[in-house]
Design a protein around this motif. Structure first.
Motif, PDB file in Angstrom:
ATOM      1  N   ARG A   1     -20.005  23.714 -33.894  1.00  0.00           N
ATOM      2  CA  ARG A   1     -21.001  24.788 -33.921  1.00  0.00           C
ATOM      3  C   ARG A   1     -20.606  25.995 -33.064  1.00  0.00           C
ATOM      4  N   MET A   2     -19.358  26.023 -32.712  1.00  0.00           N
ATOM      5  CA  MET A   2     -18.911  27.199 -31.969  1.00  0.00           C
ATOM      6  C   MET A   2     -18.428  28.242 -32.976  1.00  0.00           C
ATOM      7  N   ALA A   3     -18.379  29.500 -32.537  1.00  0.00           N
ATOM      8  CA  ALA A   3     -17.912  30.552 -33.429  1.00  0.00           C
ATOM      9  C   ALA A   3     -16.452  30.314 -33.783  1.00  0.00           C
ATOM     10  N   PHE A   4     -16.103  30.623 -35.020  1.00  0.00           N
ATOM     11  CA  PHE A   4     -14.691  30.508 -35.427  1.00  0.00           C
ATOM     12  C   PHE A   4     -13.822  31.419 -34.567  1.00  0.00           C
ATOM     13  N   ASP A   5     -14.387  32.599 -34.274  1.00  0.00           N
ATOM     14  CA  ASP A   5     -13.593  33.571 -33.518  1.00  0.00           C
ATOM     15  C   ASP A   5     -13.463  33.195 -32.042  1.00  0.00           C
ATOM     16  N   GLY A   6     -14.275  32.229 -31.670  1.00  0.00           N
ATOM     17  CA  GLY A   6     -14.095  31.692 -30.326  1.00  0.00           C
ATOM     18  C   GLY A   6     -13.109  30.540 -30.419  1.00  0.00           C
ATOM     19  N   CYS A   7     -13.350  29.488 -29.686  1.00  0.00           N
ATOM     20  CA  CYS A   7     -12.462  28.353 -29.838  1.00  0.00           C
ATOM     21  C   CYS A   7     -13.257  27.066 -29.721  1.00  0.00           C
ATOM     22  N   CYS A   8     -12.617  25.989 -30.077  1.00  0.00           N
ATOM     23  CA  CYS A   8     -13.285  24.702 -30.043  1.00  0.00           C
ATOM     24  C   CYS A   8     -13.534  24.308 -28.589  1.00  0.00           C
ATOM     25  N   PRO A   9     -14.423  23.356 -28.364  1.00  0.00           N
ATOM     26  CA  PRO A   9     -14.793  23.051 -26.975  1.00  0.00           C
ATOM     27  C   PRO A   9     -13.617  22.630 -26.096  1.00  0.00           C
ATOM     28  N   ASP A  10     -12.564  22.145 -26.695  1.00  0.00           N
ATOM     29  CA  ASP A  10     -11.441  21.678 -25.876  1.00  0.00           C
ATOM     30  C   ASP A  10     -10.480  22.789 -25.487  1.00  0.00           C
ATOM     31  N   CYS A  11     -10.620  23.927 -26.155  1.00  0.00           N
ATOM     32  CA  CYS A  11      -9.623  24.977 -25.932  1.00  0.00           C
ATOM     33  C   CYS A  11     -10.169  26.073 -25.025  1.00  0.00           C
ATOM     34  N   LYS A  12      -9.249  26.794 -24.491  1.00  0.00           N
ATOM     35  CA  LYS A  12      -9.628  27.921 -23.629  1.00  0.00           C
ATOM     36  C   LYS A  12      -9.340  29.251 -24.327  1.00  0.00           C
ATOM     37  N   LEU A  13      -8.287  29.270 -25.122  1.00  0.00           N
ATOM     38  CA  LEU A  13      -7.870  30.540 -25.702  1.00  0.00           C
ATOM     39  C   LEU A  13      -8.056  30.516 -27.214  1.00  0.00           C
ATOM     40  N   PRO A  14      -8.660  31.556 -27.757  1.00  0.00           N
ATOM     41  CA  PRO A  14      -8.905  31.604 -29.201  1.00  0.00           C
ATOM     42  C   PRO A  14      -7.664  32.086 -29.952  1.00  0.00           C
ATOM     43  N   GLY A  15      -7.773  32.086 -31.273  1.00  0.00           N
ATOM     44  CA  GLY A  15      -6.679  32.645 -32.089  1.00  0.00           C
ATOM     45  C   GLY A  15      -5.588  31.623 -32.318  1.00  0.00           C
ATOM     46  N   ASP A  16      -4.381  32.013 -31.965  1.00  0.00           N
ATOM     47  CA  ASP A  16      -3.231  31.168 -32.259  1.00  0.00           C
ATOM     48  C   ASP A  16      -3.345  29.787 -31.622  1.00  0.00           C
ATOM     49  N   ASP A  17      -3.962  29.727 -30.472  1.00  0.00           N
ATOM     50  CA  ASP A  17      -4.019  28.452 -29.770  1.00  0.00           C
ATOM     51  C   ASP A  17      -5.063  27.507 -30.334  1.00  0.00           C
ATOM     52  N   CYS A  18      -5.993  28.062 -31.090  1.00  0.00           N
ATOM     53  CA  CYS A  18      -7.031  27.201 -31.650  1.00  0.00           C
ATOM     54  C   CYS A  18      -7.306  27.655 -33.090  1.00  0.00           C
ATOM     55  N   PRO A  19      -6.368  27.352 -33.985  1.00  0.00           N
ATOM     56  CA  PRO A  19      -6.457  27.912 -35.343  1.00  0.00           C
ATOM     57  C   PRO A  19      -7.508  27.220 -36.210  1.00  0.00           C
ATOM     58  N   LEU A  20      -7.782  27.847 -37.340  1.00  0.00           N
ATOM     59  CA  LEU A  20      -8.677  27.252 -38.326  1.00  0.00           C
ATOM     60  C   LEU A  20      -7.834  26.585 -39.407  1.00  0.00           C
ATOM     61  N   VAL A  21      -8.427  25.590 -40.024  1.00  0.00           N
ATOM     62  CA  VAL A  21      -7.777  25.017 -41.211  1.00  0.00           C
ATOM     63  C   VAL A  21      -8.791  24.948 -42.340  1.00  0.00           C
ATOM     64  N   TRP A  22      -8.287  25.073 -43.531  1.00  0.00           N
ATOM     65  CA  TRP A  22      -9.152  25.010 -44.709  1.00  0.00           C
ATOM     66  C   TRP A  22      -8.869  23.714 -45.461  1.00  0.00           C
ATOM     67  N   GLY A  23      -9.939  23.122 -46.003  1.00  0.00           N
ATOM     68  CA  GLY A  23      -9.740  21.972 -46.876  1.00  0.00           C
ATOM     69  C   GLY A  23      -9.721  22.443 -48.322  1.00  0.00           C
ATOM     70  N   GLN A  24      -9.357  21.535 -49.186  1.00  0.00           N
ATOM     71  CA  GLN A  24      -9.325  21.936 -50.602  1.00  0.00           C
ATOM     72  C   GLN A  24     -10.726  22.154 -51.136  1.00  0.00           C
ATOM     73  N   CYS A  25     -11.692  21.592 -50.408  1.00  0.00           N
ATOM     74  CA  CYS A  25     -13.080  21.816 -50.800  1.00  0.00           C
ATOM     75  C   CYS A  25     -13.581  23.177 -50.350  1.00  0.00           C
ATOM     76  N   SER A  26     -12.668  23.987 -49.763  1.00  0.00           N
ATOM     77  CA  SER A  26     -12.948  25.362 -49.305  1.00  0.00           C
ATOM     78  C   SER A  26     -13.723  25.421 -47.993  1.00  0.00           C
ATOM     79  N   HIS A  27     -14.082  24.276 -47.427  1.00  0.00           N
ATOM     80  CA  HIS A  27     -14.708  24.323 -46.100  1.00  0.00           C
ATOM     81  C   HIS A  27     -13.636  24.467 -45.035  1.00  0.00           C
ATOM     82  N   CYS A  28     -14.000  25.156 -43.983  1.00  0.00           N
ATOM     83  CA  CYS A  28     -13.008  25.278 -42.928  1.00  0.00           C
ATOM     84  C   CYS A  28     -13.594  24.954 -41.559  1.00  0.00           C
TER      85      CYS A  28
END
Lengths: 750, 85
Positions: free
Chosen positions: B27-54
């Motif tokens: 539930r964190m912003a995509f543009d932020g990072c996941c709870p385990d990460c400190k730095l957004p962007g390259d260090d905490c990338p997004l992935v897409w599934g074939q179902c189009s959810h990311c």
């Protein structure tokens, strides 16, 4: 026979006690005296004669001697008081000597006739005479006479304290190297002692004079001078000048040792008291000049336990702080400097921290009411150059804000002292009283978050203003701050700095990309992580098409470099370095994008109406007019007719505002949303609650709304609102016609 | 008048091109990072599934590891397959 005897007897008695006849010359032989004594004894008149003589003495004292003595004090102004007093003493002594002769005769009579009825309760009738003299003197005493006495001693004291004068001139007779005056003075004192008048007549005047003199000396010596310790030199001065002088005065007195010892104690006490008071009155200045005024502080520290003036100190210092520091005329940074100095110096004065707490309480409250406090603290923390706060930061200690942190005091229990009870009992136990300056400053607000947020805003502004800013330095400060405030609080700032570093790299990459066409406008971009930056001020601005294509191609470059990511441009943010060449001059400026866009449009067409330009740029006309004003002030644009602006190619000489000067003059507004805006946004979340309340209950007072919000909405949320803020918010809603306010009640418009 | 722009420093925020703002797992912003990460962007990338959810990559990997049997998308319960577009 009896008749003749009485006649003869009276003549004889008169002869040895001529005072009975109101005349003095007493010439009689021993035989005559014995004869008279015998007659008196035979007639059993001893008691009668004694009473008569004493009555006569009393009368002459009351009627002539004492009035004569005091009359010297009233003599014309042009005679120096020194001589007035001297003369008075001399004449009194003369009269006294005569009376003493009478008394001596009486004494002899008493001895011969074995008569021992006490006079005035005194067996020694010389003491009786002194008693009579004293009592008569003070029955006719007038307070204005004291002045003469104190002048007399003052002049004598000046004579003693010669080293405070540069010239060798005697302050009394104005002669060089005069020794006569001192002899006269000492003689007069000797006479006073002989008459037992030195104490009763002069003590008060003498004490007053010496007090005054000590006061003057201290004032004179330590005025505006805080960097020397005076205690010792004052004590020495007291010994050297005052005590020595007193010894001279009292030297003939049999009680000299005791009097001097009494005086010594009294004066030393007075010296400490006076000095401490003077220092306390200067304390505010001493604090301001803190490291240099350490000597003065040390003195106060020594004096305080001896003088019991702590309450006085608190009161005075609070007053001084109130009148000199806590008002609008003092800038926040000055208040902070004074505050830091106060913390340091008061901690030195009173290591227990109680004094500090009492004094700084009003400063805390005041700082809380100033809007720019946090900003000042943060900027002085990170400022270059010598700076108290920056030094403190480098010293490095964790900020203790948490009420739950328990400090184990490892001090020895044997050296523990109970807290002094002369302050108001405070809620904070001594161990919690933080001594760290930065902690205290942060505690002014009670939360680290506010501080960190302010730092973030300041950092954001700095980074946006100067793209090329020294990130190394910023990172260093960030690390220092982290030591204080902890990693988690400053994580956002870390990301912000990383954004800047990354931006530089990405810019380079994109510019090397062969697909990216380097066009006529060189651009560089700050790519920021919106989630981690403070909210930006939102403004609309449509850039010049030339630039838009440029931005587009940059975006494309970014998209290829970073998969699945894109850029949202903040058109109104950034800086533009531009150069304007005119026929007569060249301007080099750093301006905001709005200003640059205006000029780009004027380059295309040298005539714009305000409305057209406003539509093209999508900036409201009022704002746009203000921005155009910037160029008008540079003499580049003119408003020819109402709302029509023209580019002014040629500037007549007298119109040139700034010639060939590189002006770095973009409006120094913060690019960040103001704290007020952010706060409003937070309150906005409660708007729906308020609407709901008013729908159900129709009308509500401000207090009720606040109460209900506190009960339902604010519970558990971290935000805290006071009623004042709520009122401002509601009033804004009233202005926006979303709410009606009448009779102190709010309701929804129908 | 000749206007030369020597340098235009613009400001832009970056964002993920995704069909949602927040990660469905943390539930964190995509543009932020996941709870385990400190730095957004390259260090905490997004992935897409074939179902189009990311999702944040770290989030979905954690999720998949916690699923012993079927590797399903937490949003639509379809079998999870990384979409390597």
């Amino acid at each position: 026979m009896q008749e003749v005897d009485v006649q003869d007897a009276w003549i004889f008695i008169n002869k040895i006690f001529p005072i009975l006849n109101s005349s003095y010359p007493t010439v009689y032989t021993k035989e005559e005296f014995y004869k008279a004594a015998k007659i008196i004894k035979e007639l059993n008149l001893t008691c009668f004669v004694q009473d008569m003589v004493i009555l006569k003495i009393e009368t002459s004292l009351r009627k002539s001697i004492i009035p004569k003595f005091w009359s010297h004090f009233k003599s014309p102004e042009n005679i120096k008081p020194f001589y007035k007093f001297l003369k008075a003493i001399d004449s009194l002594y003369e009269d006294y000597s005569k009376l003493l002769e009478v008394i001596n005769a009486l004494d002899m009579l008493r001895n011969i006739n074995n008569f021992d009825k006490p006079i005035m309760g005194e067996m020694n009738i010389k003491n009786s005479l002194k008693l009579m003299l004293k009592s008569t003197m003070f029955s006719q005493h007038h307070t204005s006479y004291d002045k003469v006495i104190s002048y007399f001693y003052e002049e004598a004291l000046l004579l003693e304290d010669m080293d405070s004068f540069s010239s060798k001139q005697c302050p009394i007779c104005s002669l060089l190297d005069c020794s006569n005056c001192e002899t006269l003075f000492l003689k007069a004192n000797g006479k006073l002692i002989e008459m037992s008048l030195l104490g009763p007549l002069t003590d008060q005047a003498l004490t007053d004079l010496i007090y005054y003199y000590i006061n003057m000396h201290i004032q004179k010596t330590c005025k505006d001078n805080f960097d020397t310790s005076y205690i010792e030199s004052f004590e020495k001065w007291l010994d050297r000048v005052i005590i020595t002088w007193l010894k001279k005065i009292y030297c003939h007195s049999e009680v000299s040792d005791r009097s001097i010892a009494d005086f010594d104690k009294k004066l030393r006490n007075y010296l400490y008291n006076t000095y401490t008071k003077i220092r306390i009155n200067q304390l505010f200045n001493i604090i301001i000049e803190y490291p240099d005024s350490l000597a003065a502080l040390e003195d106060i520290k020594i004096c305080l336990p001896k003088t019991d003036l702590k309450q006085y100190l608190i009161k005075k210092l609070q007053q001084a702080v109130e009148t000199r520091l806590l008002h609008l005329g003092v800038s926040t940074s000055d208040v902070l400097t004074a505050y830091v100095a106060a913390i340091r110096s008061l901690r030195f004065l009173d290591p227990s921290g109680l004094l500090l707490e009492v004094i700084t309480q009003p400063i805390h409250q005041y700082l809380r009411s100033r809007e720019d406090t946090v900003r000042c603290v943060v900027s002085s923390l990170t400022e270059e150059g010598p700076n108290d706060l920056a030094e403190e930061l480098v010293r490095g200690e964790t900020v203790l804000c948490d009420e739950n942190t328990i400090q184990d005091s490892d001090e020895n229990w044997e050296t523990w002292t109970p807290e002094s009870s002369d302050h108001q009992p405070s809620k904070i136990p001594a161990t919690k009283r933080s001594s760290d300056i930065i902690s205290m400053l942060v505690n002014v607000y009670g939360s680290k978050e506010l501080f960190v947020n302010e730092y973030r805003t300041l950092l954001a502004d700095r980074l946006l203003c100067q793209y090329s800013c020294d990130t190394e330095k910023e990172i260093r400060y960030l690390e220092l701050l982290k030591l204080r405030f902890g990693d988690s609080q400053l994580h956002y700032c870390e990301v912000m700095l990383k954004d800047i570093v990354d931006s530089k790299r990405i810019n380079q990459h994109i510019k090397q990309d062969p697909n990216y066409k380097n066009q006529e406008i060189p651009i560089s971009t700050m790519i920021v992580s919106a989630q981690f930056w403070p909210p930006f001020k939102e403004e609309k601005l449509e850039l010049h098409p030339k630039l838009l294509t440029q931005f587009e191609s940059f975006t494309k470059g970014f998209e290829t470099l970073k998969g699945s990511r894109t850029l949202c441009w903040k058109n109104h943010l950034g800086i533009v370095d531009l150069e304007i060449e005119l026929s007569s001059r060249t301007l080099s400026l750093s301006v905001s994008p709005v200003h640059a866009t205006i000029m780009m449009h004027f380059q295309d067409s040298n005539r714009w109406t305000l409305n057209d330009l406003s539509k093209t740029m999508q900036v409201p006309p009022t704002v746009l007019r203000r921005k155009i004003g910037f160029w008008q002030s540079h003499g580049l644009l003119v408003e020819n007719e109402q709302d029509i602006f023209l580019l002014k190619e040629e500037t007549s000489e007298d119109n040139i505002v700034q010639d060939n000067i590189i002006i770095e003059d973009y409006e120094s507004e913060s690019a960040m949303a103001s704290a007020q805006d952010q706060r409003d946004e937070e309150l906005q979340t409660f708007w729906s609650y308020i609407v709901g309340m008013l729908m159900n209950l129709d009308t509500l007072s401000l207090e009720r709304i606040h109460q209900m919000l506190k009960m339902f909405a604010l519970q558990g949320s971290s935000v805290e609102y006071n009623i004042h803020e709520l009122k401002i918010f509601l009033d804004k809603k009233v202005r926006e016609h979303q709410l009606i306010h009448s009779n102190g009640l709010y309701k929804l418009p129908k | 008048m000749k206007l030369t722009i020597k340098n235009w420093t613009g400001v832009a925020t970056w964002k993920w091109v995704a069909n949602d703002d927040n990660c469905g797992i943390c539930r964190m912003a995509f543009d932020g990072c996941c709870p385990d990460c400190k730095l957004p962007g390259d260090d905490c990338p997004l992935v897409w599934g074939q179902c189009s959810h990311c999702f944040h990559m770290h989030c979905i990997v954690k999720w998949l590891q916690s699923q012993p049997v079927n590797q399903q998308c937490p949003m639509c319960r379809q079998e999870w397959k990384f979409n390597n577009k």
